[in-house]
Design a protein around this motif. Structure first.
Motif, PDB file in Angstrom:
ATOM      1  N   PRO A 357      -3.336 -17.568   1.543  1.00  0.00           N
ATOM      2  CA  PRO A 357      -4.170 -16.533   2.174  1.00  0.00           C
ATOM      3  C   PRO A 357      -3.402 -15.555   3.049  1.00  0.00           C
ATOM      4  CG  PRO A 357      -4.605 -18.708   3.127  1.00  0.00           C
ATOM      5  CD  PRO A 357      -3.791 -18.934   1.905  1.00  0.00           C
ATOM      6  N   TRP A 358      -2.398 -16.005   3.793  1.00  0.00           N
ATOM      7  CA  TRP A 358      -1.663 -15.076   4.659  1.00  0.00           C
ATOM      8  C   TRP A 358      -0.859 -14.082   3.822  1.00  0.00           C
ATOM      9  CZ3 TRP A 358      -2.546 -14.666   9.754  1.00  0.00           C
ATOM     10  CH2 TRP A 358      -3.141 -15.751  10.409  1.00  0.00           C
ATOM     11  N   TRP A 359      -0.176 -14.592   2.809  1.00  0.00           N
ATOM     12  CA  TRP A 359       0.587 -13.699   1.918  1.00  0.00           C
ATOM     13  C   TRP A 359      -0.364 -12.717   1.225  1.00  0.00           C
ATOM     14  CZ3 TRP A 359       5.538 -12.464   1.192  1.00  0.00           C
ATOM     15  CH2 TRP A 359       5.879 -11.735   0.045  1.00  0.00           C
ATOM     16  N   GLN A 360      -1.481 -13.229   0.755  1.00  0.00           N
ATOM     17  CA  GLN A 360      -2.450 -12.368   0.074  1.00  0.00           C
ATOM     18  C   GLN A 360      -2.989 -11.294   1.012  1.00  0.00           C
ATOM     19  OE1 GLN A 360      -5.308 -15.202  -1.379  1.00  0.00           O
ATOM     20  NE2 GLN A 360      -3.887 -16.078  -2.869  1.00  0.00           N
ATOM     21  N   ALA A 361      -3.197 -11.630   2.283  1.00  0.00           N
ATOM     22  CA  ALA A 361      -3.705 -10.643   3.243  1.00  0.00           C
ATOM     23  C   ALA A 361      -2.691  -9.524   3.470  1.00  0.00           C
ATOM     24  CB  ALA A 361      -4.050 -11.328   4.560  1.00  0.00           C
ATOM     25  N   MET A 362      -1.403  -9.869   3.560  1.00  0.00           N
ATOM     26  CA  MET A 362      -0.377  -8.841   3.724  1.00  0.00           C
ATOM     27  C   MET A 362      -0.313  -7.936   2.496  1.00  0.00           C
ATOM     28  SD  MET A 362       2.710 -10.829   5.775  1.00  0.00           S
ATOM     29  CE  MET A 362       2.745 -12.263   4.700  1.00  0.00           C
ATOM     30  N   CYS A 363      -0.334  -8.548   1.322  1.00  0.00           N
ATOM     31  CA  CYS A 363      -0.316  -7.748   0.090  1.00  0.00           C
ATOM     32  C   CYS A 363      -1.556  -6.867  -0.010  1.00  0.00           C
ATOM     33  CB  CYS A 363      -0.232  -8.669  -1.131  1.00  0.00           C
ATOM     34  SG  CYS A 363       1.331  -9.556  -1.282  1.00  0.00           S
ATOM     35  N   ALA A 364      -2.719  -7.416   0.380  1.00  0.00           N
ATOM     36  CA  ALA A 364      -3.960  -6.656   0.290  1.00  0.00           C
ATOM     37  C   ALA A 364      -3.940  -5.433   1.192  1.00  0.00           C
ATOM     38  CB  ALA A 364      -5.148  -7.553   0.630  1.00  0.00           C
ATOM     39  N   THR A 365      -3.341  -5.568   2.376  1.00  0.00           N
ATOM     40  CA  THR A 365      -3.227  -4.417   3.277  1.00  0.00           C
ATOM     41  C   THR A 365      -2.400  -3.314   2.635  1.00  0.00           C
ATOM     42  OG1 THR A 365      -3.511  -5.679   5.305  1.00  0.00           O
ATOM     43  CG2 THR A 365      -2.250  -3.639   5.471  1.00  0.00           C
ATOM     44  N   ILE A 366      -1.283  -3.678   2.052  1.00  0.00           N
ATOM     45  CA  ILE A 366      -0.442  -2.675   1.393  1.00  0.00           C
ATOM     46  C   ILE A 366      -1.179  -2.022   0.236  1.00  0.00           C
ATOM     47  CG2 ILE A 366       1.658  -2.379   0.009  1.00  0.00           C
ATOM     48  CD1 ILE A 366       2.924  -4.589   1.772  1.00  0.00           C
ATOM     49  N   MET A 367      -1.798  -2.832  -0.602  1.00  0.00           N
ATOM     50  CA  MET A 367      -2.469  -2.293  -1.793  1.00  0.00           C
ATOM     51  C   MET A 367      -3.669  -1.429  -1.418  1.00  0.00           C
ATOM     52  SD  MET A 367      -0.521  -3.413  -4.157  1.00  0.00           S
ATOM     53  CE  MET A 367      -1.463  -2.956  -5.608  1.00  0.00           C
ATOM     54  N   ALA A 368      -4.331  -1.740  -0.295  1.00  0.00           N
ATOM     55  CA  ALA A 368      -5.478  -0.941   0.127  1.00  0.00           C
ATOM     56  C   ALA A 368      -5.073   0.490   0.450  1.00  0.00           C
ATOM     57  CB  ALA A 368      -6.146  -1.589   1.343  1.00  0.00           C
ATOM     58  N   HIS A 369      -3.853   0.676   0.908  1.00  0.00           N
ATOM     59  CA  HIS A 369      -3.372   2.010   1.290  1.00  0.00           C
ATOM     60  C   HIS A 369      -2.447   2.625   0.253  1.00  0.00           C
ATOM     61  CE1 HIS A 369      -5.107   1.728   5.335  1.00  0.00           C
ATOM     62  NE2 HIS A 369      -4.801   0.447   5.260  1.00  0.00           N
ATOM     63  N   ASP A 370      -1.980   1.814  -0.691  1.00  0.00           N
ATOM     64  CA  ASP A 370      -1.087   2.313  -1.738  1.00  0.00           C
ATOM     65  C   ASP A 370      -1.320   1.483  -2.997  1.00  0.00           C
ATOM     66  OD1 ASP A 370       0.891   3.343  -3.315  1.00  0.00           O
ATOM     67  OD2 ASP A 370       2.499   3.111  -1.853  1.00  0.00           O
ATOM     68  N   PRO A 371      -2.375   1.805  -3.770  1.00  0.00           N
ATOM     69  CA  PRO A 371      -2.737   0.983  -4.931  1.00  0.00           C
ATOM     70  C   PRO A 371      -1.644   0.864  -5.984  1.00  0.00           C
ATOM     71  CG  PRO A 371      -4.519   2.475  -4.347  1.00  0.00           C
ATOM     72  CD  PRO A 371      -3.340   2.894  -3.529  1.00  0.00           C
ATOM     73  N   ALA A 372      -0.697   1.800  -5.999  1.00  0.00           N
ATOM     74  CA  ALA A 372       0.387   1.739  -6.983  1.00  0.00           C
ATOM     75  C   ALA A 372       1.593   0.953  -6.473  1.00  0.00           C
ATOM     76  CB  ALA A 372       0.824   3.156  -7.353  1.00  0.00           C
ATOM     77  N   ALA A 373       1.466   0.325  -5.327  1.00  0.00           N
ATOM     78  CA  ALA A 373       2.603  -0.358  -4.718  1.00  0.00           C
ATOM     79  C   ALA A 373       3.041  -1.571  -5.526  1.00  0.00           C
ATOM     80  CB  ALA A 373       2.244  -0.793  -3.301  1.00  0.00           C
ATOM     81  N   VAL A 374       4.316  -1.853  -5.466  1.00  0.00           N
ATOM     82  CA  VAL A 374       4.891  -3.105  -5.948  1.00  0.00           C
ATOM     83  C   VAL A 374       5.321  -3.889  -4.720  1.00  0.00           C
ATOM     84  CG1 VAL A 374       6.762  -4.173  -7.254  1.00  0.00           C
ATOM     85  CG2 VAL A 374       5.697  -2.052  -8.094  1.00  0.00           C
ATOM     86  N   VAL A 375       4.837  -5.114  -4.576  1.00  0.00           N
ATOM     87  CA  VAL A 375       5.155  -5.936  -3.408  1.00  0.00           C
ATOM     88  C   VAL A 375       6.032  -7.107  -3.859  1.00  0.00           C
ATOM     89  CG1 VAL A 375       4.256  -7.270  -1.482  1.00  0.00           C
ATOM     90  CG2 VAL A 375       2.955  -5.310  -2.350  1.00  0.00           C
ATOM     91  N   VAL A 376       7.167  -7.271  -3.188  1.00  0.00           N
ATOM     92  CA  VAL A 376       8.073  -8.374  -3.499  1.00  0.00           C
ATOM     93  C   VAL A 376       8.464  -9.066  -2.197  1.00  0.00           C
ATOM     94  CG1 VAL A 376       9.002  -7.238  -5.553  1.00  0.00           C
ATOM     95  CG2 VAL A 376      10.164  -6.941  -3.352  1.00  0.00           C
ATOM     96  N   PRO A 377       8.842 -10.351  -2.276  1.00  0.00           N
ATOM     97  CA  PRO A 377       9.381 -11.016  -1.093  1.00  0.00           C
ATOM     98  C   PRO A 377      10.830 -10.611  -0.881  1.00  0.00           C
ATOM     99  CG  PRO A 377       9.410 -12.529  -2.938  1.00  0.00           C
ATOM    100  CD  PRO A 377       8.751 -11.260  -3.432  1.00  0.00           C
ATOM    101  N   GLY A 378      11.321 -10.806   0.339  1.00  0.00           N
ATOM    102  CA  GLY A 378      12.715 -10.518   0.628  1.00  0.00           C
ATOM    103  C   GLY A 378      13.280 -11.540   1.591  1.00  0.00           C
TER     104      GLY A 378
END
Length: 440
Positions: A357-378
Motif C-alpha cells: 500500500p505505501w509503494w502504491q500510494a507513492m506511485c498513485a500520487t505520481i500517476m495522478a499528476h502525470d498519467p504517462a509517467a514511468v515509475v521505477v525503484p532506485g
C-alpha cells in the motif's frame, strides 16, 4: 509575473546560508530553524525545537500533526536544513542570494534540500490556514547536520527522543520521485520518476600504520608510510563482485523496459550499456551494482628528511544491501595484519518493499499528476538520514516528488556550482506532496 509563494520561501531559506562545514562546525542552522518554527507558529502550530547538549546552534524542528484516524500507522516526513559549503569563484550567481531568475531559484541548497523544506513549510502553513488534517498522524522533522554525520540531528533525535517516533511505520525523505526526461532507444523520450527504495551502506574506516621513525636517507622498506600505501593500493585495486539486490534489479529492469533495452542483471556489460545510454541521467547506477572503497584522506610525515613513525588514512566504503559481511571480511583481508583499522561510521544498507500500500500510494500520487509517467525503484549510491530512522524499525523511502519543467528547465548543481530548482517543478512538487500527504 508574481513569484509563487513556495519559490519565495525557498529563496528566503537559501539566504540563511546554513552551511555545515563538518567536524561539528556549522553556520546558520539555528537561524533557519527558528524561522521555520516562527512560520509554523504563525499558522497555529506548536512545533518543538530540540538540540543536543552543547549544540544550541544546531536546532531541530519537530511537529506532529494528528490524523483523523489515529489508529492508522503514522508517517514521518524528514528534511535537512543544512547545506554543503561552496566555492564562490565557480558560481555565476551569488550562492546565498536566493536569486529567482529565468524560471529558476538559484542558490546553495535549492535542490539539496531546502526546496523540499520550502514545500513542507508551505504545506503546513496552508493546512493551518485551511484547517486541513491528514488521514493519519504525520510527523514532520526539519533536522540539522545531515551533510555530516547526523550527530546533531537525526541520529541524536533517534537516540535521545525515540518517543517522538511512536507509531510511525514509514518515512519519506530525500531524494526520489523527481521526474526526468529520459531518452528511448527510438529517439523519443519517457518521463521517468525514480522512488529511492534503497541505499548503499556507509562504512567509513580509519587506518593507522606504525613503524620506527628514522632518517630519510636510510630506507628500510617497512616503514609506516610504506605499510599504509600497500594497504591502500590493495583496497584501490580490488575488483568487487556484482551484488544486484531486488531494488537495483527493479531499477535496471524497469528502465530497460521503458527505454527499449534488454538487460541481463548477471552481465555487467549488458547493465552498463543501459548506463552509458543514459549518460548523466543514470546518476549512481554505475556504482550501486557492487561495493566500493575509495581512499579519500592520507596523512603522514612532518619533515622531508625524517621517516615518520605513523601514517594514517581514511577510506569511504559503500556496500549494497546483502553485502555487509562480505565487505567486512574483504577489508580485513585487504588491509592485513600490519595496519590497524576501525569503523568511523558503520551504517547498514537499506532496502524497502517495492510493492504494497505505501509503494502504491507513492506511485498513485505520481500517476495522478502525470498519467504517462514511468515509475521505477532506485538505490542511492550514498546515504541520507533515512539510515538513522531505520534503526527504529521504520521503513524508509526517498520520495520528494516533482514534475519535469514543461519548458525544459532542469534541476542542477547538487553539491556543485550554480545549484538551482526550476520554479515550475517546485510548484508541482508542492502540489504532489500535498496530494500524497492528504491521501496516504
Amino acid at each position: 509575473m508574481q513569484t509563487p509563494a513556495v519559490a519565495t520561501t525557498l529563496a528566503t531559506l537559501i539566504r540563511f546560508a546554513p552551511v555545515n562545514h563538518g567536524g561539528g562546525r556549522s553556520d546558520g542552522e539555528r537561524a533557519i530553524a527558528e524561522w521555520i518554527a516562527d512560520q509554523l507558529r504563525a499558522a497555529g502550530w506548536a512545533p518543538l525545537l530540540l538540540h543536543r547538549a552543547g549544540g544550541r546552534d544546531r536546532l531541530n524542528v519537530v511537529l506532529r500533526v494528528p490524523g483523523a484516524d489515529r489508529s492508522l500507522p503514522g508517517l514521518l516526513v524528514h528534511a535537512h536544513t543544512d547545506v554543503v559549503p561552496v566555492e564562490p569563484d565557480q558560481w555565476t550567481v551569488p550562492p546565498f542570494e536566493g536569486l529567482v531568475r529565468a524560471g529558476y531559484v538559484y542558490g546553495r541548497g535549492a535542490m539539496d534540500m531546502l526546496g523540499t523544506v520550502a514545500v513542507l513549510v508551505e504545506t503546513l502553513v496552508a493546512w493551518g490556514r485551511d484547517g486541513t488534517r491528514p488521514r493519519r498522524d504525520v510527523l514532520f522533522c526539519f533536522v540539522a547536520d545531515e551533510e555530516d554525520a547526523g550527530h546533531w540531528g537525526a541520529e541524536w533525535l533517534v537516540g535521545e527522543h525515540p518517543e517522538l517516533f511512536e507509531g510511525i511505520e514509514v518515512a519519506i525523505g530525500e531524494e526520489g520521485g523527481m521526474g526526468e526526461l529520459m531518452p528511448h532507444r527510438d529517439g523519443s523520450t519517457r518521463r521517468v520518476y525514480t522512488i529511492q527504495a534503497g541505499e548503499r551502506g556507509t562504512q567509513h574506516i580509519a587506518l593507522t600504520a606504525r613503524g620506527d621513525s628514522g632518517h630519510g636517507s636510510r630506507p628500510t622498506g617497512d616503514d609506516a608510510i610504506t605499510r599504509l600505501l600497500h594497504a591502500l593500493v590493495r583496497i584501490s585495486d580490488h575488483e568487487w563482485p556484482l551484488a544486484v539486490g531486488d531494488v537495483v534489479r527493479g531499477q535496471y529492469e524497469g528502465l530497460a523496459a521503458a527505454l527499449g533495452f534488454t538487460v541481463d542483471i548477471t552481465d555487467e556489460a549488458s547493465m552498463l550499456a543501459l548506463v552509458d545510454h543514459l549518460g548523466p541521467l543514470a546518476g549512481p547506477m554505475r556504482w550501486t551494482i557492487r561495493p566500493s572503497a575509495t581512499p579519500t584522506v592520507v596523512q603522514a610525515g612532518y619533515k622531508m628528511n625524517v621517516v615518520p613513525g605513523q601514517a594514517s588514512a581514511q577510506v569511504d566504503v559503500r556496500c549494497p544491501p546483502g553485502t555487509v559481511d562480505l565487505v567486512d571480511a574483504t577489508l580485513h583481508e585487504l588491509i592485513g595484519d600490519g595496519v590497524e583499522w576501525h569503523y568511523l561510521v558503520n551504517g547498514a544498507p537499506l532496502a524497502s518493499p517495492t510493492s504494497g500500500p505505501w509503494w502504491q500510494a507513492m506511485c498513485a500520487t505520481i500517476m495522478a499528476h502525470d498519467p504517462a509517467a514511468v515509475v521505477v525503484p532506485g538505490c542511492m549510491g550514498g546515504g541520507t538520514d533515512a539510515k538513522a530512522f531505520a534503526t527504529l524499525g521504520i521503513t524508509t523511502y526517498g520520495f520528494t516528488p516533482a514534475p519535469p519543467d514543461a519548458s525544459g528547465r532542469f534541476a542542477a548543481g547538487y553539491h556543485g556550482s550554480d545549484e538551482r530548482y526550476p520554479v515550475a517543478s517546485l510548484v508541482g512538487a508542492q502540489t504532489m506532496m500535498r496530494h500524497f500527504l492528504a491521501t496516504v
